[in-house]
Design a protein around this motif. Structure first.
Motif, PDB file in Angstrom:
ATOM      1  N   PHE A 188       0.836  -1.195   0.000  1.00 31.34           N
ATOM      2  CA  PHE A 188       0.000   0.000   0.000  1.00 31.34           C
ATOM      3  C   PHE A 188       0.874   1.249   0.000  1.00 31.34           C
ATOM      4  CE2 PHE A 188      -1.944  -3.499   2.272  1.00 31.34           C
ATOM      5  CZ  PHE A 188      -3.166  -3.639   1.631  1.00 31.34           C
ATOM      6  N   ALA A 189       0.528   2.200  -0.872  1.00 28.79           N
ATOM      7  CA  ALA A 189       1.219   3.495  -0.916  1.00 28.79           C
ATOM      8  C   ALA A 189       0.458   4.456   0.002  1.00 28.79           C
ATOM      9  CB  ALA A 189       1.249   4.027  -2.343  1.00 28.79           C
ATOM     10  N   ILE A 190       1.191   5.094   0.927  1.00 30.16           N
ATOM     11  CA  ILE A 190       0.574   5.957   1.932  1.00 30.16           C
ATOM     12  C   ILE A 190       1.365   7.266   2.012  1.00 30.16           C
ATOM     13  CG2 ILE A 190      -0.061   6.172   4.375  1.00 30.16           C
ATOM     14  CD1 ILE A 190      -0.040   3.078   4.506  1.00 30.16           C
ATOM     15  N   ALA A 191       0.647   8.393   2.012  1.00 31.67           N
ATOM     16  CA  ALA A 191       1.306   9.701   2.139  1.00 31.67           C
ATOM     17  C   ALA A 191       1.855   9.873   3.554  1.00 31.67           C
ATOM     18  CB  ALA A 191       0.318  10.811   1.811  1.00 31.67           C
ATOM     19  N   ASN A 192       3.066  10.415   3.640  1.00 29.12           N
ATOM     20  CA  ASN A 192       3.673  10.649   4.956  1.00 29.12           C
ATOM     21  C   ASN A 192       4.630  11.848   4.870  1.00 29.12           C
ATOM     22  OD1 ASN A 192       4.574  10.316   7.643  1.00 29.12           O
ATOM     23  ND2 ASN A 192       6.369   9.195   6.903  1.00 29.12           N
ATOM     24  N   ALA A 193       4.148  12.983   5.350  1.00 21.72           N
ATOM     25  CA  ALA A 193       4.971  14.201   5.355  1.00 21.72           C
ATOM     26  C   ALA A 193       5.597  14.441   6.725  1.00 21.72           C
ATOM     27  CB  ALA A 193       4.115  15.391   4.937  1.00 21.72           C
ATOM     28  N   ASN A 194       5.506  13.459   7.616  1.00 23.48           N
ATOM     29  CA  ASN A 194       6.013  13.612   8.983  1.00 23.48           C
ATOM     30  C   ASN A 194       7.500  13.298   9.061  1.00 23.48           C
ATOM     31  OD1 ASN A 194       3.269  13.902  10.432  1.00 23.48           O
ATOM     32  ND2 ASN A 194       3.012  12.016   9.272  1.00 23.48           N
ATOM     33  N   GLU A 195       8.143  13.849  10.091  1.00 28.64           N
ATOM     34  CA  GLU A 195       9.529  13.483  10.401  1.00 28.64           C
ATOM     35  C   GLU A 195       9.496  12.249  11.292  1.00 28.64           C
ATOM     36  OE1 GLU A 195      12.408  14.574   9.320  1.00 28.64           O
ATOM     37  OE2 GLU A 195      11.341  15.909   7.933  1.00 28.64           O
ATOM     38  N   SER A 196       9.155  11.137  10.702  1.00 30.42           N
ATOM     39  CA  SER A 196       8.914   9.912  11.463  1.00 30.42           C
ATOM     40  C   SER A 196      10.204   9.353  12.035  1.00 30.42           C
ATOM     41  CB  SER A 196       8.249   8.860  10.559  1.00 30.42           C
ATOM     42  OG  SER A 196       7.092   9.383   9.941  1.00 30.42           O
ATOM     43  N   GLN A 197      10.110   8.885  13.281  1.00 31.07           N
ATOM     44  CA  GLN A 197      11.228   8.178  13.915  1.00 31.07           C
ATOM     45  C   GLN A 197      10.930   6.685  14.049  1.00 31.07           C
ATOM     46  OE1 GLN A 197      11.508  10.568  17.533  1.00 31.07           O
ATOM     47  NE2 GLN A 197      13.329  11.609  16.719  1.00 31.07           N
ATOM     48  N   ALA A 198       9.658   6.337  13.859  1.00 28.74           N
ATOM     49  CA  ALA A 198       9.236   4.935  13.918  1.00 28.74           C
ATOM     50  C   ALA A 198       7.881   4.810  13.236  1.00 28.74           C
ATOM     51  CB  ALA A 198       9.162   4.438  15.357  1.00 28.74           C
ATOM     52  N   PHE A 199       7.522   3.562  12.935  1.00 25.10           N
ATOM     53  CA  PHE A 199       6.207   3.267  12.352  1.00 25.10           C
ATOM     54  C   PHE A 199       5.596   2.093  13.105  1.00 25.10           C
ATOM     55  CE2 PHE A 199       8.629   5.163   8.862  1.00 25.10           C
ATOM     56  CZ  PHE A 199       7.740   6.133   8.413  1.00 25.10           C
ATOM     57  N   GLY A 200       4.297   2.152  13.301  1.00 21.09           N
ATOM     58  CA  GLY A 200       3.592   1.062  13.966  1.00 21.09           C
ATOM     59  C   GLY A 200       2.269   0.773  13.284  1.00 21.09           C
ATOM     60  N   ILE A 201       1.743  -0.435  13.506  1.00 26.42           N
ATOM     61  CA  ILE A 201       0.450  -0.834  12.936  1.00 26.42           C
ATOM     62  C   ILE A 201      -0.389  -1.450  14.038  1.00 26.42           C
ATOM     63  CG2 ILE A 201      -0.739  -2.231  11.197  1.00 26.42           C
ATOM     64  CD1 ILE A 201       1.849  -2.280   9.606  1.00 26.42           C
ATOM     65  N   THR A 202      -1.600  -0.939  14.220  1.00 28.45           N
ATOM     66  CA  THR A 202      -2.515  -1.466  15.232  1.00 28.45           C
ATOM     67  C   THR A 202      -3.807  -1.920  14.578  1.00 28.45           C
ATOM     68  OG1 THR A 202      -3.431   0.740  15.664  1.00 28.45           O
ATOM     69  CG2 THR A 202      -1.594   0.018  17.061  1.00 28.45           C
ATOM     70  N   LEU A 203      -4.516  -2.775  15.301  1.00 23.35           N
ATOM     71  CA  LEU A 203      -5.835  -3.226  14.864  1.00 23.35           C
ATOM     72  C   LEU A 203      -6.877  -2.389  15.581  1.00 23.35           C
ATOM     73  CD1 LEU A 203      -7.250  -5.378  13.084  1.00 23.35           C
ATOM     74  CD2 LEU A 203      -7.396  -6.821  15.129  1.00 23.35           C
ATOM     75  N   GLU A 204      -7.699  -1.657  14.823  1.00 21.11           N
ATOM     76  CA  GLU A 204      -8.646  -0.709  15.402  1.00 21.11           C
ATOM     77  C   GLU A 204     -10.063  -0.979  14.890  1.00 21.11           C
ATOM     78  OE1 GLU A 204      -7.630   1.276  17.696  1.00 21.11           O
ATOM     79  OE2 GLU A 204      -5.456   1.266  17.389  1.00 21.11           O
ATOM     80  N   PRO A 205     -11.076  -0.419  15.569  1.00 21.09           N
ATOM     81  CA  PRO A 205     -12.444  -0.520  15.055  1.00 21.09           C
ATOM     82  C   PRO A 205     -12.562   0.173  13.697  1.00 21.09           C
ATOM     83  CG  PRO A 205     -12.439   0.189  17.345  1.00 21.09           C
ATOM     84  CD  PRO A 205     -11.013   0.255  16.874  1.00 21.09           C
ATOM     85  N   GLU A 206     -13.540  -0.244  12.897  1.00 23.23           N
ATOM     86  CA  GLU A 206     -13.759   0.384  11.593  1.00 23.23           C
ATOM     87  C   GLU A 206     -13.885   1.895  11.749  1.00 23.23           C
ATOM     88  OE1 GLU A 206     -17.163  -1.374   9.765  1.00 23.23           O
ATOM     89  OE2 GLU A 206     -16.059  -3.098   8.985  1.00 23.23           O
ATOM     90  N   GLY A 207     -13.232   2.616  10.850  1.00 22.19           N
ATOM     91  CA  GLY A 207     -13.215   4.069  10.940  1.00 22.19           C
ATOM     92  C   GLY A 207     -11.950   4.580  11.591  1.00 22.19           C
ATOM     93  N   GLY A 208     -11.233   3.707  12.296  1.00 23.27           N
ATOM     94  CA  GLY A 208      -9.977   4.096  12.919  1.00 23.27           C
ATOM     95  C   GLY A 208     -10.152   4.748  14.276  1.00 23.27           C
ATOM     96  N   SER A 209      -9.019   5.011  14.912  1.00 20.68           N
ATOM     97  CA  SER A 209      -9.014   5.606  16.252  1.00 20.68           C
ATOM     98  C   SER A 209      -8.143   6.858  16.255  1.00 20.68           C
ATOM     99  CB  SER A 209      -8.478   4.602  17.281  1.00 20.68           C
ATOM    100  OG  SER A 209      -9.262   3.417  17.286  1.00 20.68           O
ATOM    101  N   GLU A 210      -8.412   7.749  17.237  1.00 20.05           N
ATOM    102  CA  GLU A 210      -7.621   8.977  17.351  1.00 20.05           C
ATOM    103  C   GLU A 210      -6.223   8.693  17.891  1.00 20.05           C
ATOM    104  OE1 GLU A 210      -9.684  11.958  19.521  1.00 20.05           O
ATOM    105  OE2 GLU A 210     -11.370  12.064  18.117  1.00 20.05           O
ATOM    106  N   SER A 211      -6.117   7.656  18.688  1.00 22.42           N
ATOM    107  CA  SER A 211      -4.815   7.258  19.226  1.00 22.42           C
ATOM    108  C   SER A 211      -4.723   5.740  19.161  1.00 22.42           C
ATOM    109  CB  SER A 211      -4.648   7.748  20.672  1.00 22.42           C
ATOM    110  OG  SER A 211      -5.673   7.208  21.498  1.00 22.42           O
TER     111      SER A 211
END
Length: 264
Positions: free
Chosen positions: A225-248
Motif C-alpha cells: 500500500f502506498a501511503i502519504a507521509n509528510a512527517n519526520e517519522s522516527q518509527a512506524f507502527g500498525i494497530t488493529l482498530e475498530p472500523e473508521g480508525g481511532s484517534e490514538s
C-alpha cells in the motif's frame, strides 16, 4: 479435420433421417456449430428431402388416368387377395415426419446456438477487460518496484510485538515525495468490524500520528500500500482498530513496530 470428407461420408444424410444415436446426433450438432459448411449441407439435405417427399406423397395421384379407368366398362375379375402396400408412399410420409422432427430439432438448437454465441461474445469482452486490468496491474507493479528499489529509499522493518510476535511488515520510505510503501504481507486479514491503522511516531516525546486505515486490506492481493507521509517519522507502527480508525493507537492491539535507523 477434413470437412469435405466428412460431408461426403453420408453421416449427414443419416442425421437428417434420424438414424443416428443420441451421441452421434450430439457430435453432428457440435460440428454444425463449429463449421458453417456442415450446417449449410444439412439444410440443403433437408430441402432435398422435402422435394422428394412431395414427389412420392400418396396425394400425388394422376387423377386423369384414374378417371379414364372409371370410364372403361369392360368387365374384369376382381382380385380379392390383399394388395401389398405402397411402401414408397409410406416411406415418403415417414421421411416427412422425420424431416419435421429434424427441422424442429435444428430450429430449437439454432436458438441455443445463438445464445451460446452471445455467451461467447460476453466471455470474450470479459476476457479483454481482464487482460487490460492485468496490463494496468503490471504497469503499477513495475512502478512500485522502481520506487522501492530507489537508492535513496529508507527501509524500515516492523517486527511483531507481544502476543503478535509472528506478525511482521516493512516500510519503504521515500522522503523525496513524502510517500511510504507498506508491505503488510505478514499481517493476517482484519476481523469483521476491524481495520488496520498505520502510525507515524516520534519517540521523545512519544507522539503518534495516524497515517490512515487500510480499508481494502482483506481484498488486496499483493498487500502493498502506498501511503502519504509528510512527517519526520522516527518509527512506524500498525494497530488493529475498530472500523473508521481511532484517534490514538490501541496499544494492546499493537501488532508491529519498527524504528527508523538513524543516519550517521
Amino acid at each position: 479435420m477434413d470437412i469435405n470428407a466428412y460431408i461426403e461420408s453420408g453421416i449427414l444424410e443419416l442425421y437428417v433421417a434420424g438414424q443416428l444415436s443420441e451421441k452421434e446426433n450430439q457430435e453432428v450438432y457440435e460440428l454444425m456449430q463449429q463449421h458453417p459448411e456442415i450446417l449449410q449441407e444439412v439444410l440443403e439435405i433437408e430441402a432435398a428431402v422435402v422435394k422428394l417427399t412431395a414427389a412420392v406423397s400418396p396425394h400425388a395421384i394422376d387423377f386423369e388416368s384414374f378417371k379414364g379407368k372409371l370410364g372403361n366398362t369392360e368387365t374384369k375379375v376382381v382380385d380379392l387377395k390383399p394388395q401389398k402396400p405402397n411402401w414408397i408412399s409410406y416411406t415418403g410420409w415417414a421421411a416427412s415426419i422425420l424431416l419435421a422432427g429434424g427441422l424442429l430439432w435444428t430450429l430449437n438448437n439454432k436458438s441455443e446456438l445463438e445464445e451460446q454465441l452471445q455467451t461467447a461474445e460476453t466471455e470474450r469482452n470479459y476476457l479483454e477487460i481482464q487482460i487490460e486490468d492485468a496490463r494496468e496491474n503490471l504497469a503499477a507493479t513495475k512502478n512500485l518496484l522502481n520506487a522501492i528499489r530507489d537508492k535513496d529509499i529508507i527501509s524500515v522493518p516492523l517486527g511483531g510485538q507481544g502476543d503478535f510476535a509472528n506478525s511482521y511488515a516493512k516500510v519503504y520510505w521515500n522522503k523525496a515525495d513524502n510517500t511510504i510503501y507498506l508491505d503488510a504481507e505478514g499481517l493476517p486479514n482484519a476481523p469483521e468490524g476491524k481495520v488496520w491503522q498505520v502510525w507515524s511516531l516520534t519517540l521523545n516525546p512519544l507522539i503518534p500520528t495516524s497515517l490512515g486505515t487500510i480499508d481494502d486490506f482483506n481484498t488486496d492481493d499483493n498487500k502493498i500500500f502506498a501511503i502519504a507521509n509528510a512527517n519526520e517519522s522516527q518509527a512506524f507502527g500498525i494497530t488493529l482498530e475498530p472500523e473508521g480508525g481511532s484517534e490514538s493507537p490501541t496499544m494492546e492491539q499493537l501488532y508491529t513496530l519498527g524504528v527508523v535507523a538513524s543516519t550517521p
